[in-house]
Design a protein around this motif. Structure first.
Motif, PDB file in Angstrom:
ATOM      1  N   GLY A   1      28.419 -31.475  -2.551  1.00 32.38           N
ATOM      2  CA  GLY A   1      29.368 -30.385  -2.711  1.00 32.38           C
ATOM      3  C   GLY A   1      30.464 -30.408  -1.674  1.00 32.38           C
ATOM      4  N   GLN A   2      30.109 -30.767  -0.435  1.00 32.78           N
ATOM      5  CA  GLN A   2      31.110 -30.865   0.622  1.00 32.78           C
ATOM      6  C   GLN A   2      32.086 -32.016   0.364  1.00 32.78           C
ATOM      7  OE1 GLN A   2      30.591 -29.131   4.426  1.00 32.78           O
ATOM      8  NE2 GLN A   2      30.674 -27.735   2.677  1.00 32.78           N
ATOM      9  N   GLU A   3      31.590 -33.095  -0.218  1.00 34.99           N
ATOM     10  CA  GLU A   3      32.480 -34.208  -0.578  1.00 34.99           C
ATOM     11  C   GLU A   3      33.453 -33.786  -1.671  1.00 34.99           C
ATOM     12  OE1 GLU A   3      29.496 -37.979   0.445  1.00 34.99           O
ATOM     13  OE2 GLU A   3      29.626 -37.190  -1.602  1.00 34.99           O
ATOM     14  N   ALA A   4      32.971 -33.010  -2.642  1.00 32.31           N
ATOM     15  CA  ALA A   4      33.853 -32.513  -3.702  1.00 32.31           C
ATOM     16  C   ALA A   4      34.891 -31.563  -3.124  1.00 32.31           C
ATOM     17  CB  ALA A   4      33.032 -31.815  -4.785  1.00 32.31           C
ATOM     18  N   ALA A   5      34.476 -30.728  -2.173  1.00 29.86           N
ATOM     19  CA  ALA A   5      35.408 -29.800  -1.529  1.00 29.86           C
ATOM     20  C   ALA A   5      36.503 -30.557  -0.797  1.00 29.86           C
ATOM     21  CB  ALA A   5      34.652 -28.885  -0.568  1.00 29.86           C
ATOM     22  N   CYS A   6      36.141 -31.668  -0.167  1.00 26.04           N
ATOM     23  CA  CYS A   6      37.128 -32.489   0.537  1.00 26.04           C
ATOM     24  C   CYS A   6      38.226 -32.954  -0.405  1.00 26.04           C
ATOM     25  CB  CYS A   6      36.442 -33.686   1.182  1.00 26.04           C
ATOM     26  SG  CYS A   6      37.582 -34.873   1.937  1.00 26.04           S
ATOM     27  N   LYS A   7      37.846 -33.347  -1.615  1.00 26.09           N
ATOM     28  CA  LYS A   7      38.834 -33.835  -2.585  1.00 26.09           C
ATOM     29  C   LYS A   7      39.835 -32.758  -2.957  1.00 26.09           C
ATOM     30  CE  LYS A   7      35.646 -37.245  -4.543  1.00 26.09           C
ATOM     31  NZ  LYS A   7      34.838 -37.628  -5.731  1.00 26.09           N
ATOM     32  N   GLY A   8      39.458 -31.489  -2.791  1.00 23.37           N
ATOM     33  CA  GLY A   8      40.372 -30.386  -3.062  1.00 23.37           C
ATOM     34  C   GLY A   8      41.186 -29.966  -1.853  1.00 23.37           C
ATOM     35  N   GLY A   9      40.980 -30.626  -0.714  1.00 21.28           N
ATOM     36  CA  GLY A   9      41.744 -30.287   0.483  1.00 21.28           C
ATOM     37  C   GLY A   9      41.061 -29.289   1.392  1.00 21.28           C
ATOM     38  N   PHE A  10      39.826 -28.885   1.065  1.00 18.16           N
ATOM     39  CA  PHE A  10      39.057 -28.052   1.977  1.00 18.16           C
ATOM     40  C   PHE A  10      38.585 -28.908   3.159  1.00 18.16           C
ATOM     41  CE2 PHE A  10      38.226 -26.154  -2.262  1.00 18.16           C
ATOM     42  CZ  PHE A  10      38.695 -24.864  -2.037  1.00 18.16           C
ATOM     43  N   SER A  11      38.114 -28.253   4.215  1.00 16.22           N
ATOM     44  CA  SER A  11      37.631 -28.982   5.392  1.00 16.22           C
ATOM     45  C   SER A  11      36.118 -28.837   5.516  1.00 16.22           C
ATOM     46  CB  SER A  11      38.296 -28.455   6.669  1.00 16.22           C
ATOM     47  OG  SER A  11      39.652 -28.823   6.688  1.00 16.22           O
ATOM     48  N   PRO A  12      35.363 -29.806   4.999  1.00 13.11           N
ATOM     49  CA  PRO A  12      33.900 -29.742   5.126  1.00 13.11           C
ATOM     50  C   PRO A  12      33.482 -29.868   6.578  1.00 13.11           C
ATOM     51  CG  PRO A  12      34.587 -31.885   4.301  1.00 13.11           C
ATOM     52  CD  PRO A  12      35.817 -31.034   4.334  1.00 13.11           C
ATOM     53  N   TYR A  13      32.370 -29.257   6.893  1.00 12.85           N
ATOM     54  CA  TYR A  13      31.879 -29.286   8.273  1.00 12.85           C
ATOM     55  C   TYR A  13      30.516 -29.941   8.394  1.00 12.85           C
ATOM     56  CZ  TYR A  13      29.336 -25.188   6.563  1.00 12.85           C
ATOM     57  OH  TYR A  13      28.546 -24.344   5.824  1.00 12.85           O
TER      58      TYR A  13
END
Length: 372
Positions: A312-324
């Motif tokens: 899920g964090q990898e998918a968020a990265c693709k949207g420009g979010f900053s995974p932690y």
């Protein structure tokens, strides 16, 4: 250096690319993703139990109210629906006050409302919790995540999104772009009216200001008081970025980090450039919570569980979010920010103690500094 006339010619294309910023509604001066850094080893991922997952599949959908725009959410939606075939993620994009007000109206009238809310407004979310609107759900992934991931009972951070400075490179060349807010405050004296930010009523602005002055105290306020008379104030990031692309502003600060993905690899990168602030980059948690009145509570839990997983964090990265989460290879992740500003200048806003009580004083002092 690109001429101002060429920059203006590109502005129309850039405006189209950057329109999405309004829905989220931000190496010194580089519109290229940070070079690969050590992201650490991924901690274990803990899925939900089989019974909860089975109930989630029967419920068949999740209704999400979010301040993230459609382009940001698209990779998350695709990945979640691919992993859990038969569960539809329905996304309604709105700002944080609209989310909280809509939920209140819908629950009062007994109609279907959000199963999950996603917001950046710390004070708004804490008030939402205090009104009994959040299910006190503890996701099993939390045991493997940093302490700051847990924001309040039932509320967790799905990302830690930085606020950035953005420059029009036709007007301020790369080697002249300030890399910290102190230097930008000094430069603003010579370009009055050509610097922009968003109004303190915008959750990103309030989050940036409150985090920055909490860290720097009176020295931080001194910088904001210097910036105030020179700064144009916009209601949201969309207007701010469009004026920056058109040359009405030369620089902008406390801009939502979602613009990074919208600048890089796009026409906008020819005239726009962003940088993390080296005297302190505010990182605002984008919070998610399962609502008390969710029609699909188990599907909602499954979605939150997905957001907190490595996938899920990898998918968020693709949207420009900053995974932690450790082990997530992302040009926008926290290790990439830390590589530029250093660990000491990573200002994780979280939900600071007394932020609800302190907000009126912070807002009043900001308004005085900015003549609002």
């Amino acid at each position: 250096m690109i001429s101002l006339s060429k920059a203006c010619a590109l502005a129309a294309a850039c405006a189209v690319v950057l329109t999405a910023c309004g829905g989220s509604t931000g190496t010194g001066g580089s519109a290229t993703p940070t070079a690969s850094v050590d992201v650490g080893k991924a901690s274990p991922v803990t899925p939900l139990d089989a019974a909860t997952t089975a109930r989630a599949k029967k419920q068949g959908s999740v209704l999400l109210y979010t301040n993230a725009d459609a382009d940001q959410m698209a990779p998350v939606t695709r990945s979640f629906e691919a992993k859990y075939a038969g569960i539809e993620l329905r996304v309604l994009n709105m700002n944080d006050p609209q989310t909280f007000q809509r939920y209140a109206t819908e629950t009062a009238t007994g109609v279907r409302t959000a199963d999950v809310v996603m917001a950046t407004d710390a004070v708004g979310m804490l008030n939402f919790v205090d009104k009994g609107n959040v299910l006190d759900y503890t996701d099993p992934n939390l045991q493997h995540l940093p302490a700051y991931a847990r924001l309040a009972p039932g509320v967790v951070a799905m990302s830690e999104d930085p606020l950035v400075a953005v420059y029009n490179t036709a007007l301020i060349p790369k080697d002249k772009q300030p890399g910290d807010l102190t230097s930008l405050a000094e430069l603003s004296k010579s370009i009055k009216g050509k610097v922009g930010t968003t109004d303190i009523t915008n959750p990103h602005s309030f989050g940036g200001v409150s985090t920055y002055v909490t860290r720097h105290g009176d020295a931080g306020w001194k910088n904001l008081q210097a910036l105030g008379p020179a700064t144009g104030v916009e209601s949201g990031n969309g207007n701010l970025m469009q004026k920056l692309a058109q040359g009405q502003y030369q620089a902008a600060y406390f801009v939502a980090g979602s613009v990074r993905a919208l600048i890089e690899g796009q026409e906008a990168a020819k005239i726009l450039d962003y940088t993390y602030l080296k005297d302190g980059t505010p990182l605002l948690p984008r919070a998610v919570a399962v609502t008390k009145r969710a029609s699909s509570p188990d599907a909602a839990k499954l979605f939150v569980n997905f957001l907190l997983s490595v996938e899920g964090q990898e998918a968020a990265c693709k949207g420009g979010f900053s995974p932690y989460r450790d082990g997530v290879d992302c040009a926008y992740g926290l290790p990439a920010v830390e590589a530029v500003v250093g660990a000491d200048n990573m200002m994780l806003g979280g939900y600071p103690k007394d932020i609800v009580q302190n907000k009126p004083a912070i807002v009043a002092r900001w308004k005085k500094a900015y003549g609002r």
